[in-house]
Write a protein that holds these residues in place. Sequence first.
Motif, mmCIF file in Angstrom:
data_model
loop_
_atom_site.group_PDB
_atom_site.id
_atom_site.type_symbol
_atom_site.label_atom_id
_atom_site.label_comp_id
_atom_site.label_asym_id
_atom_site.label_seq_id
_atom_site.Cartn_x
_atom_site.Cartn_y
_atom_site.Cartn_z
ATOM 1 N N PHE A 5 -14.140 7.490 -4.077
ATOM 2 C CA PHE A 5 -13.573 6.769 -5.217
ATOM 3 C C PHE A 5 -13.302 7.719 -6.382
ATOM 4 N N GLU A 6 -14.210 8.629 -6.630
ATOM 5 C CA GLU A 6 -14.009 9.583 -7.717
ATOM 6 C C GLU A 6 -12.803 10.467 -7.441
ATOM 7 N N ARG A 7 -12.678 10.949 -6.235
ATOM 8 C CA ARG A 7 -11.537 11.791 -5.866
ATOM 9 C C ARG A 7 -10.230 11.026 -6.014
ATOM 10 N N GLU A 8 -10.214 9.776 -5.579
ATOM 11 C CA GLU A 8 -9.000 8.968 -5.689
ATOM 12 C C GLU A 8 -8.658 8.673 -7.151
ATOM 13 N N ALA A 9 -9.662 8.415 -7.981
ATOM 14 C CA ALA A 9 -9.407 8.176 -9.405
ATOM 15 C C ALA A 9 -8.868 9.434 -10.068
ATOM 16 N N GLN A 10 -9.433 10.591 -9.740
ATOM 17 C CA GLN A 10 -8.929 11.852 -10.289
ATOM 18 C C GLN A 10 -7.494 12.096 -9.855
ATOM 19 N N ALA A 11 -7.208 11.848 -8.598
ATOM 20 C CA ALA A 11 -5.854 12.054 -8.078
ATOM 21 C C ALA A 11 -4.872 11.115 -8.778
ATOM 22 N N VAL A 23 -4.372 5.916 -15.071
ATOM 23 C CA VAL A 23 -5.833 5.805 -15.143
ATOM 24 C C VAL A 23 -6.268 6.601 -16.359
ATOM 25 N N PHE A 24 -6.942 5.938 -17.293
ATOM 26 C CA PHE A 24 -7.339 6.571 -18.543
ATOM 27 C C PHE A 24 -8.735 7.172 -18.491
ATOM 28 N N TYR A 35 -16.572 2.961 -11.857
ATOM 29 C CA TYR A 35 -15.567 2.199 -12.595
ATOM 30 C C TYR A 35 -14.405 3.108 -12.956
ATOM 31 N N TYR A 36 -13.269 2.497 -13.212
ATOM 32 C CA TYR A 36 -12.155 3.218 -13.804
ATOM 33 C C TYR A 36 -11.400 2.287 -14.737
ATOM 34 N N GLN A 76 2.840 12.663 -2.147
ATOM 35 C CA GLN A 76 3.045 13.515 -0.972
ATOM 36 C C GLN A 76 3.290 14.960 -1.388
ATOM 37 N N GLU A 77 4.124 15.170 -2.383
ATOM 38 C CA GLU A 77 4.417 16.535 -2.832
ATOM 39 C C GLU A 77 3.198 17.212 -3.439
ATOM 40 N N ARG A 78 2.434 16.464 -4.183
ATOM 41 C CA ARG A 78 1.295 17.056 -4.879
ATOM 42 C C ARG A 78 0.094 17.277 -3.973
ATOM 43 N N TYR A 79 -0.224 16.326 -3.112
ATOM 44 C CA TYR A 79 -1.485 16.387 -2.389
ATOM 45 C C TYR A 79 -1.370 16.718 -0.918
ATOM 46 N N PHE A 80 -0.264 16.457 -0.319
ATOM 47 C CA PHE A 80 -0.172 16.719 1.109
ATOM 48 C C PHE A 80 0.520 18.042 1.388
ATOM 49 N N ARG A 81 1.498 18.414 0.610
ATOM 50 C CA ARG A 81 2.122 19.713 0.802
ATOM 51 C C ARG A 81 1.210 20.842 0.373
#
Length: 85
Positions: A5-11, A23-24, A35-36, A76-81
């Motif tokens: 969850f933390e990784r997804e919120a940061q992303a 996400v603030f 929480y986010y 996709q460009e930011r995280y998968f490439r």
Amino acid sequence: MLRRFEREAQATASLGSPHTIQVFDFGVTSDQTFYYVMEYLPGLNLQEMVERYGPLSAGRAIHFLRQVCAALREVQERYFREGEW
């Protein structure tokens, strides 16, 4: 699971597409609840829109799908490439 969850919120917080929710802030409470804080977007969701007004026209559906695709392209460009995910 908390790390995911933390990784997804940061992303999500790092994305800049106008078609992606902002996400603030995010964190963990003293009882270990994650929480986010994200922007509030008033209006109807897609299900409510269809229930209220009926099926979308092809043009309206394409309009929404193009926005979804733009947001997914950024992810996709930011995280998968870059192999960050």
